[in-house]
Design a protein around this motif. Structure first.
Motif, PDB file in Angstrom:
ATOM      1  N   ILE A 284       0.866  -1.184   0.000  1.00 31.12           N
ATOM      2  CA  ILE A 284       0.000   0.000   0.000  1.00 31.12           C
ATOM      3  C   ILE A 284       0.902   1.234   0.000  1.00 31.12           C
ATOM      4  CG2 ILE A 284      -1.772   1.290   1.243  1.00 31.12           C
ATOM      5  CD1 ILE A 284      -2.628  -1.383   2.536  1.00 31.12           C
ATOM      6  N   ILE A 285       0.813   2.002  -1.070  1.00 29.71           N
ATOM      7  CA  ILE A 285       1.608   3.223  -1.191  1.00 29.71           C
ATOM      8  C   ILE A 285       0.683   4.402  -0.876  1.00 29.71           C
ATOM      9  CG2 ILE A 285       2.840   4.722  -2.824  1.00 29.71           C
ATOM     10  CD1 ILE A 285       3.617   2.119  -4.333  1.00 29.71           C
ATOM     11  N   VAL A 286       1.084   5.225   0.082  1.00 27.02           N
ATOM     12  CA  VAL A 286       0.267   6.394   0.436  1.00 27.02           C
ATOM     13  C   VAL A 286       0.916   7.637  -0.165  1.00 27.02           C
ATOM     14  CG1 VAL A 286      -0.681   7.764   2.335  1.00 27.02           C
ATOM     15  CG2 VAL A 286      -0.428   5.282   2.589  1.00 27.02           C
ATOM     16  N   ALA A 306       1.217  -3.025  -6.452  1.00 29.50           N
ATOM     17  CA  ALA A 306       0.907  -2.177  -5.295  1.00 29.50           C
ATOM     18  C   ALA A 306      -0.437  -1.477  -5.512  1.00 29.50           C
ATOM     19  CB  ALA A 306       2.008  -1.145  -5.095  1.00 29.50           C
ATOM     20  N   VAL A 307      -1.083  -1.118  -4.432  1.00 23.15           N
ATOM     21  CA  VAL A 307      -2.295  -0.294  -4.473  1.00 23.15           C
ATOM     22  C   VAL A 307      -1.894   1.091  -3.973  1.00 23.15           C
ATOM     23  CG1 VAL A 307      -4.569   0.025  -3.448  1.00 23.15           C
ATOM     24  CG2 VAL A 307      -3.829  -2.249  -4.120  1.00 23.15           C
ATOM     25  N   THR A 308      -2.285   2.123  -4.703  1.00 19.91           N
ATOM     26  CA  THR A 308      -1.921   3.477  -4.290  1.00 19.91           C
ATOM     27  C   THR A 308      -3.132   4.160  -3.660  1.00 19.91           C
ATOM     28  OG1 THR A 308      -0.352   3.569  -6.119  1.00 19.91           O
ATOM     29  CG2 THR A 308      -0.899   5.656  -5.057  1.00 19.91           C
ATOM     30  N   VAL A 309      -2.902   4.784  -2.510  1.00 17.75           N
ATOM     31  CA  VAL A 309      -3.971   5.479  -1.776  1.00 17.75           C
ATOM     32  C   VAL A 309      -3.591   6.948  -1.640  1.00 17.75           C
ATOM     33  CG1 VAL A 309      -5.292   5.582   0.374  1.00 17.75           C
ATOM     34  CG2 VAL A 309      -4.415   3.379  -0.436  1.00 17.75           C
ATOM     35  N   GLY A 310      -4.534   7.833  -1.860  1.00 19.24           N
ATOM     36  CA  GLY A 310      -4.270   9.262  -1.687  1.00 19.24           C
ATOM     37  C   GLY A 310      -5.513   9.988  -1.219  1.00 19.24           C
ATOM     38  N   ARG A 311      -5.363  11.292  -1.037  1.00 21.33           N
ATOM     39  CA  ARG A 311      -6.465  12.159  -0.621  1.00 21.33           C
ATOM     40  C   ARG A 311      -7.152  11.642   0.655  1.00 21.33           C
ATOM     41  NH1 ARG A 311     -10.496  14.854  -3.891  1.00 21.33           N
ATOM     42  NH2 ARG A 311      -9.853  16.500  -2.466  1.00 21.33           N
ATOM     43  N   MET A 322     -11.064   8.684   0.965  1.00 22.05           N
ATOM     44  CA  MET A 322      -9.776   8.526   0.286  1.00 22.05           C
ATOM     45  C   MET A 322     -10.015   8.048  -1.141  1.00 22.05           C
ATOM     46  SD  MET A 322      -8.645   5.091   2.352  1.00 22.05           S
ATOM     47  CE  MET A 322      -9.042   5.901   3.906  1.00 22.05           C
ATOM     48  N   VAL A 323      -8.942   8.059  -1.934  1.00 28.80           N
ATOM     49  CA  VAL A 323      -8.979   7.545  -3.306  1.00 28.80           C
ATOM     50  C   VAL A 323      -8.013   6.376  -3.374  1.00 28.80           C
ATOM     51  CG1 VAL A 323      -8.618   8.113  -5.740  1.00 28.80           C
ATOM     52  CG2 VAL A 323      -9.400   9.879  -4.159  1.00 28.80           C
ATOM     53  N   VAL A 324      -8.408   5.275  -4.034  1.00 25.75           N
ATOM     54  CA  VAL A 324      -7.488   4.146  -4.208  1.00 25.75           C
ATOM     55  C   VAL A 324      -7.414   3.790  -5.685  1.00 25.75           C
ATOM     56  CG1 VAL A 324      -8.089   3.248  -1.911  1.00 25.75           C
ATOM     57  CG2 VAL A 324      -9.144   2.248  -3.911  1.00 25.75           C
ATOM     58  N   LEU A 325      -6.263   3.222  -6.062  1.00 31.08           N
ATOM     59  CA  LEU A 325      -6.058   2.816  -7.454  1.00 31.08           C
ATOM     60  C   LEU A 325      -5.333   1.479  -7.482  1.00 31.08           C
ATOM     61  CD1 LEU A 325      -5.955   3.549 -10.552  1.00 31.08           C
ATOM     62  CD2 LEU A 325      -3.664   4.410 -10.097  1.00 31.08           C
ATOM     63  N   ALA A 326      -5.830   0.558  -8.316  1.00 27.86           N
ATOM     64  CA  ALA A 326      -5.141  -0.729  -8.494  1.00 27.86           C
ATOM     65  C   ALA A 326      -5.160  -1.095  -9.969  1.00 27.86           C
ATOM     66  CB  ALA A 326      -5.833  -1.821  -7.679  1.00 27.86           C
ATOM     67  N   HIS A 327      -4.099  -1.751 -10.429  1.00 21.77           N
ATOM     68  CA  HIS A 327      -4.051  -2.232 -11.815  1.00 21.77           C
ATOM     69  C   HIS A 327      -4.956  -3.457 -11.920  1.00 21.77           C
ATOM     70  CE1 HIS A 327      -2.769  -3.469 -15.711  1.00 21.77           C
ATOM     71  NE2 HIS A 327      -1.859  -2.520 -15.794  1.00 21.77           N
ATOM     72  N   ASN A 328      -5.994  -3.361 -12.749  1.00 22.96           N
ATOM     73  CA  ASN A 328      -7.016  -4.422 -12.741  1.00 22.96           C
ATOM     74  C   ASN A 328      -6.563  -5.745 -13.322  1.00 22.96           C
ATOM     75  OD1 ASN A 328      -7.306  -2.471 -15.034  1.00 22.96           O
ATOM     76  ND2 ASN A 328      -8.618  -4.081 -15.839  1.00 22.96           N
ATOM     77  N   THR A 329      -5.723  -5.743 -14.371  1.00 20.03           N
ATOM     78  CA  THR A 329      -5.348  -7.061 -14.920  1.00 20.03           C
ATOM     79  C   THR A 329      -4.074  -7.612 -14.272  1.00 20.03           C
ATOM     80  OG1 THR A 329      -4.125  -6.110 -16.797  1.00 20.03           O
ATOM     81  CG2 THR A 329      -6.451  -6.658 -17.160  1.00 20.03           C
ATOM     82  N   ILE A 330      -3.361  -6.769 -13.491  1.00 21.58           N
ATOM     83  CA  ILE A 330      -2.178  -7.297 -12.770  1.00 21.58           C
ATOM     84  C   ILE A 330      -2.594  -7.588 -11.330  1.00 21.58           C
ATOM     85  CG2 ILE A 330       0.227  -6.898 -12.134  1.00 21.58           C
ATOM     86  CD1 ILE A 330       0.536  -5.178 -14.623  1.00 21.58           C
ATOM     87  N   ARG A 331      -2.631  -6.557 -10.463  1.00 25.53           N
ATOM     88  CA  ARG A 331      -3.002  -6.811  -9.064  1.00 25.53           C
ATOM     89  C   ARG A 331      -4.418  -7.408  -8.958  1.00 25.53           C
ATOM     90  NH1 ARG A 331      -0.876  -7.424  -3.873  1.00 25.53           N
ATOM     91  NH2 ARG A 331      -2.263  -9.184  -3.970  1.00 25.53           N
ATOM     92  N   GLY A 332      -5.315  -6.940  -9.845  1.00 25.80           N
ATOM     93  CA  GLY A 332      -6.710  -7.380  -9.759  1.00 25.80           C
ATOM     94  C   GLY A 332      -7.003  -8.674 -10.493  1.00 25.80           C
ATOM     95  N   ALA A 333      -5.997  -9.290 -11.106  1.00 28.84           N
ATOM     96  CA  ALA A 333      -6.280 -10.536 -11.836  1.00 28.84           C
ATOM     97  C   ALA A 333      -5.022 -11.411 -11.875  1.00 28.84           C
ATOM     98  CB  ALA A 333      -6.797 -10.230 -13.239  1.00 28.84           C
ATOM     99  N   ALA A 334      -4.276 -11.395 -12.992  1.00 29.89           N
ATOM    100  CA  ALA A 334      -3.207 -12.384 -13.164  1.00 29.89           C
ATOM    101  C   ALA A 334      -2.133 -12.298 -12.071  1.00 29.89           C
ATOM    102  CB  ALA A 334      -2.574 -12.210 -14.547  1.00 29.89           C
ATOM    103  N   GLY A 335      -1.667 -11.072 -11.762  1.00 27.91           N
ATOM    104  CA  GLY A 335      -0.617 -10.925 -10.745  1.00 27.91           C
ATOM    105  C   GLY A 335      -1.087 -11.423  -9.387  1.00 27.91           C
ATOM    106  N   GLY A 336      -2.356 -11.148  -9.064  1.00 26.65           N
ATOM    107  CA  GLY A 336      -2.913 -11.601  -7.789  1.00 26.65           C
ATOM    108  C   GLY A 336      -2.966 -13.116  -7.707  1.00 26.65           C
ATOM    109  N   SER A 337      -3.373 -13.753  -8.805  1.00 26.49           N
ATOM    110  CA  SER A 337      -3.445 -15.225  -8.827  1.00 26.49           C
ATOM    111  C   SER A 337      -2.067 -15.854  -8.712  1.00 26.49           C
ATOM    112  CB  SER A 337      -4.026 -15.683 -10.171  1.00 26.49           C
ATOM    113  OG  SER A 337      -5.302 -16.176 -10.026  1.00 26.49           O
TER     114      SER A 337
END
Ligand code: NAP
Length: 351
Positions: A284-286, A306-311, A322-337
């Motif tokens: 988690i990157i703030v 990584a998931v980035t958090v701001g505001r 707050m606002v969060v951002l994650a890469h959907n096909t990496i962290r949210g799919a293949a990378g996570g698996s």
């Protein structure tokens, strides 16, 4: 250690291609089988696949044959990037035949005896595999799932916040990238110069999946976390990366935004400590800047893991937002698996 031989089901799709890209550089795994639908079966991977990732298609897979999604593949585990309708039966067939199945599909996520896993969040839920094998009469095989791509971005920061302050209610609004809909996904004339305020089945997943992920393993089941979530999911014209705004109500009120940020920053990654190759030290990157995270600038943080958090700031209705951002096909799919498989290797559950 000899690399573990892996197959990819749905290898030609958006997530399947990410699997190939990420696994090609992974020291623990070797791709030995590729499978997709009847449309692709019998062709080489280069013939069957319209490659859409900016890095070139890895040379090692170009001439590999695309096989049918049926047991018999030359591998120990399979990563599944199948559509949900195909995944339910096919994944069970593979697990029954003794393969470990690491799935991106929603088909089995909420099955009571199937781990829904983010390794930094709930690795203890892997104990469900014994229950699953008992219930289903499977020997070596298993199914482990990773969450919906929007759920991952929201649940990673909720984990340390839930541990520190007790999350009670969340209002979340998503701005989700086009690659989340696979290919060809949303027609260009429907999304250019537009925002579509509806993604089928997405809000239901964001309500139920975090409750399982943040739940406790008790005896032989998961006791769901008592958290109420109100999501609104939107498709926007970004290529990759799901941005989400969160407003959170806590049971124990943090004293300041700085305390919330500190809880997020001090989150430690267990898979990183175990040496998993896909894990990043700072999951988690703030960010402090008032206009970050941004989809284009931050989606590749930590190689997309990584998931980035701001505001992070007080909320006029709940406690903090707050606002969060994650890469959907990496962290949210293949990378996570892949990280799910790595933590199982690190714990001796895949050999
Ligand atoms: P996609 O681009 O449409 O790819 C689907 C893949 O499955 C293709 O390889 C396709 O093969 C194959 N396939 C389709 N029907 C099949 C069948 N009946 N039998 C065997 N193979 C079949 O989809 P995607 O976006 O990669 O999504 C894959 C899965 O991951 C879905 O369950 C999705 O919900 C989930 N997911 C996606 C994301 C994301 O950001 N995209 C994130 C998290 C989870 P052909 O090329 O031969 O048709």
């Amino acid at each position: 250690m000899n690399p573990i031989r892996v197959g990819i089901l749905g290898a030609t799709g958006a997530v399947g291609q990410r699997f190939i890209e990420l696994l090609s550089g992974n020291p623990w795994f070797e791709i030995t089988a590729l499978a997709a639908s009847e449309r692709s079966e019998g062709k080489t991977y280069a013939e069957a696949c319209e490659w859409r990732i900016s890095a070139d298609m890895p040379a090692a897979v170009r001439a590999m044959p695309v096989l049918s999604c049926a047991p018999g593949l030359d591998c120990q585990i399979v990563f599944s990037a199948l559509p949900p309708a195909a995944a339910r039966e096919v994944e069970e067939q593979f697990a029954a035949a003794g393969y470990g199945v690491l799935s991106n599909a929603s088909a089995h996520r909420m099955d009571p005896d199937v781990p829904l896993l983010i390794p930094e969040v709930n690795a203890d839920h892997l104990a469900l595999i014994d229950v699953q094998r008992r219930n289903r009469g499977w020997g070596r095989g298993f199914i482990v799932t990773d969450p919906n791509c929007s759920t991952v971005g929201m649940t990673l920061p909720l984990k340390p916040l839930h541990d520190a302050f007790g999350v009670r209610r969340v209002i979340v609004t998503t701005m989700q990238a086009l690659s989340g809909a696979g290919y060809p996904g949303v027609p260009s004339l429907d999304i250019l110069d537009n925002v579509v305020p509806f993604i089928r089945n997405e809000e239901d997943k964001m309500i139920s999946e975090p409750r399982k992920l943040l739940g406790r393993f008790v005896d032989d089941h998961i006791a769901m976390a008592d958290i109420r979530i109100s999501p609104a999911c939107n498709r926007v014209a970004a290529r990759d990366g799901h941005l989400e705004t969160l407003a959170i109500e806590f049971a124990h009120k943090p004293s300041s935004a700085a305390e919330v940020q500190e809880a997020l920053r001090s989150f430690r990654s267990a898979p990183y400590a175990l040496g998993c190759p896909s894990a990043v030290e700072q999951t988690i990157i703030v960010r402090e800047e008032p206009d970050r995270p941004q989809t284009l600038k931050d989606r590749d943080a930590g190689h997309g893991m990584a998931v980035t958090v701001g505001r992070v700031r007080p909320c006029e209705v709940f406690d903090y937002k707050m606002v969060v951002l994650a890469h959907n096909t990496i962290r949210g799919a293949a990378g996570g698996s892949i990280l799910n498989a790595e933590i199982m290797v690190a714990r001796g559950m895949i050999a």
